[in-house]
Design a protein around this motif. Structure first.
Motif, PDB file in Angstrom:
ATOM      1  N   GLU A 109      12.889   1.884  54.808  1.00 53.68           N
ATOM      2  CA  GLU A 109      12.653   0.466  54.511  1.00 53.68           C
ATOM      3  C   GLU A 109      12.729  -0.394  55.766  1.00 53.68           C
ATOM      4  OE1 GLU A 109      15.590  -0.285  51.553  1.00 53.68           O
ATOM      5  OE2 GLU A 109      14.311   0.383  49.887  1.00 53.68           O
TER       6      GLU A 109
ATOM      7  N   TYR B  83       0.883  -2.548  54.552  1.00 57.57           N
ATOM      8  CA  TYR B  83       2.107  -2.846  55.294  1.00 57.57           C
ATOM      9  C   TYR B  83       1.994  -2.299  56.731  1.00 57.57           C
ATOM     10  CZ  TYR B  83       4.617  -4.164  51.010  1.00 57.57           C
ATOM     11  OH  TYR B  83       5.039  -4.784  49.871  1.00 57.57           O
TER      12      TYR B  83
ATOM     13  N   SER C 183      10.953  -3.682  54.028  1.00 51.56           N
ATOM     14  CA  SER C 183      10.379  -3.540  52.687  1.00 51.56           C
ATOM     15  C   SER C 183      11.413  -3.324  51.602  1.00 51.56           C
ATOM     16  CB  SER C 183       9.372  -2.378  52.678  1.00 51.56           C
ATOM     17  OG  SER C 183       9.977  -1.183  53.135  1.00 51.56           O
TER      18      SER C 183
ATOM     19  N   ARG D  69       6.612  -5.414  55.649  1.00 47.89           N
ATOM     20  CA  ARG D  69       5.533  -6.204  55.055  1.00 47.89           C
ATOM     21  C   ARG D  69       5.396  -7.525  55.798  1.00 47.89           C
ATOM     22  NH1 ARG D  69       9.459  -6.501  50.537  1.00 47.89           N
ATOM     23  NH2 ARG D  69      10.488  -8.540  50.588  1.00 47.89           N
TER      24      ARG D  69
END
Length: 523
Positions: free
Chosen positions: A53, A32, A70, A58
């Motif tokens: 996140e 990622y 993510s 990604r």
């Protein structure tokens, strides 16, 4: 790296290594993208799950240089362009954030992943832990389910009156409104009007301090109202949708049964993209059990995300470090989705797609949801309208061997049929019926049965023995070489010709021969 920026001292990077180590490990394994704000920009910022996140992204399965957050639903997206990160969907404002430097890390499999040092956090509205004015409404949370959206609407006391009116409208629709065949569009328009007026009333009375400055609150309330309404009328509406789409649903179900077990390559999936997709299958199998259009379309998006992730994991596991991985195109997705539809066995795929298309109106900046719906519609249309009859469905497992009893039983059954045919042949008939041709299986069965019968019966046979030399049968019929049925001749008859030569060793050895025929020269 930015001047004076040490990752070992960066609060966000340290949090990834300690508090969010599992997330960091997953990001490394799947290569990622990590966006790490400089330490100076993180003063007073509370680094929580949503922050992580948002900054661990990604690759987008749809476009190059596009990345999504993510979290489970990929609710935010960015674009890398000209040394800047441009925030797109899911952020309160679209801004360009400068990339100060780039670091390259390697995971345990020696595969590289990027870490971008950026000048500030991607979301400028993030508050510190100590800020007393921090809102109780978590704008970072993605609300998809019916229950989550219901809780969102009812957590504001000022919504009480407007929601009471909404509940009354829903009860009237379920009890009094009749959905007639051919008038589903009218029902959709009526429910859309209910959602629109309720959303308008809620936005007027809502007293959240960011109501006028943060578009995300408007999106949350709009999606919440639609999910609450459609979840409450789902039983009535979806039944009518299933009646309308029954023909297409039946075609899909029939093809799913017919082509179960056929490999993806036969549907056009490229060999490098053929791999197990368990997470995608499980995700799509949940589609029929969901109630709101938002839940269903989010299920489609999650399925596509899982496909991309599982295929990329397979490609990475079968490639060498530094190899460029092939990208999934829309055509590749269509072929993969055909095999996925067969394995997931959705009973109402056509109905679900119609339901999502005609009963989902909430405005949202998430174009990837629309892309997911369009992709699945294209796959369904292709599956329904394409003739796959040239593909051979998976046949039941064939037994490689038959037991002795099974062979004899089959042979006896065939002999019974042959006896019937012989009986019919004894009857006079003016026309000759053609002799049926035996299949390769029957011929092979006859051969096997003969061999078994020969080994299971006595080697002596009371019947006449045929001559190995039929060309001498005529000579025998004229009187030469005849023998009595009691015993074979002691010697082979010798020609009366004066010049006949004596018997050799070979002919002498045949004197006691049991075969029904004579050997040697005949006069």
């Amino acid at each position: 790296m930015a001047d004076g920026e040490d990752l070992d001292l960066n609060p966000f990077y340290k949090s990834l290594q300690t508090k969010f180590s599992s997330k960091f490990e997953t990001a490394q394994d799947r290569c990622y993208l990590l966006c790490i704000p400089v330490a100076a920009s993180l003063k007073g910022i509370y680094i929580n799950q949503q922050f992580v996140e948002t900054h661990v992204l990604r690759p987008s399965p749809y476009f190059q240089s596009h990345f999504v957050s993510s979290d489970k639903h990929g609710s935010r997206s960015i674009v890398l362009e000209n040394g800047h990160i441009h925030t797109k969907d899911g952020f309160p404002t679209n801004t360009a954030i400068k990339i100060l430097s780039e670091e390259l890390g390697y995971n345990k499999d020696y595969k590289p992943f990027k870490m971008l040092i950026i000048e500030k956090p991607l979301d400028s509205t993030l508050k510190s832990r100590e800020d007393p004015s921090s809102p109780t409404l978590d704008l970072q949370e993605t609300r998809i389910s019916f229950q989550d959206n219901k809780r969102l609407l009812f957590q504001f006391p000022e919504h009480k009156t407007a929601l009471a009116v909404l509940d009354q409208n829903i009860r009237q629709f379920n009890s009094n409104y009749m959905i007639l065949q051919g008038y589903l569009d009218h029902a959709a328009q009526k429910l859309k009007d209910i959602c629109f007026h309720t959303t308008e009333n809620l936005l007027k009375v809502n007293r959240h301090r960011r109501m006028n400055s943060d578009r995300r609150i408007v999106d949350l309330i709009t999606n919440g109202v639609e999910s609450y309404v459609m979840g409450s009328v789902h039983g009535k509406v979806f039944q009518a949708v299933c009646q309308k789409c029954a023909k297409d649903d039946e075609i899909i179900c029939q093809k799913v049964k017919e082509f179960h077990g056929i490999r993806g390559e036969e549907f056009g999936v490229k060999p490098e993209f053929c791999c197990p997709l368990p997470a995608s299958i499980v995700e799509l199998a949940n589609l029929d059990g969901l109630t709101t259009p938002l839940e269903k379309v989010s299920c489609l998006k999650a399925t596509l995300d899982n496909i991309s992730e599982e295929v990329n994991d397979s490609l990475r596991s079968n490639s060498m470090p530094g190899d460029e991985l092939p990208c999934l195109t829309s055509d590749d997705l269509i072929s993969i989705l055909i095999t996925l539809l067969i394995q997931a066995k959705s009973r109402h795929l056509a109905s679900n797609l119609y339901y999502m298309e005609h009963f989902h109106w909430s405005t949202s900046s998430k174009d990837d949801l629309s892309f997911s719906l369009v992709t699945f519609k294209a796959a369904a249309e292709y599956f329904i309208n394409t003739d796959f009859s040239y593909l051979k469905p998976l046949t039941p497992k064939v037994k490689n061997e038959m037991t002795f009893e099974e062979i004899i039983a089959v042979k006896q059954e065939q002999e019974g049929d042959d006896n019937k045919d012989k009986t019919n042949k004894t009857r006079p008939s003016t026309t000759a019926s053609p002799r049926p041709r035996l299949s390769s299986f029957n011929r092979e069965l006859d051969n096997i049965t003969r061999m078994i019968e020969k080994t299971s019966t006595s080697s002596t046979d009371n019947g006449p023995i045929k001559s190995l030399f039929p060309e001498y049968d005529q000579v025998q019929a004229s009187g030469f070489g005849k023998r009595t049925p009691t015993s074979p001749p002691d010697v082979i008859p010798i020609s009366k010709s004066a010049g006949a030569a004596p018997l050799g060793d070979f002919l002498s050895s045949l004197q006691n021969d049991l075969l029904d025929g004579t050997y040697g020269k005949q006069d």
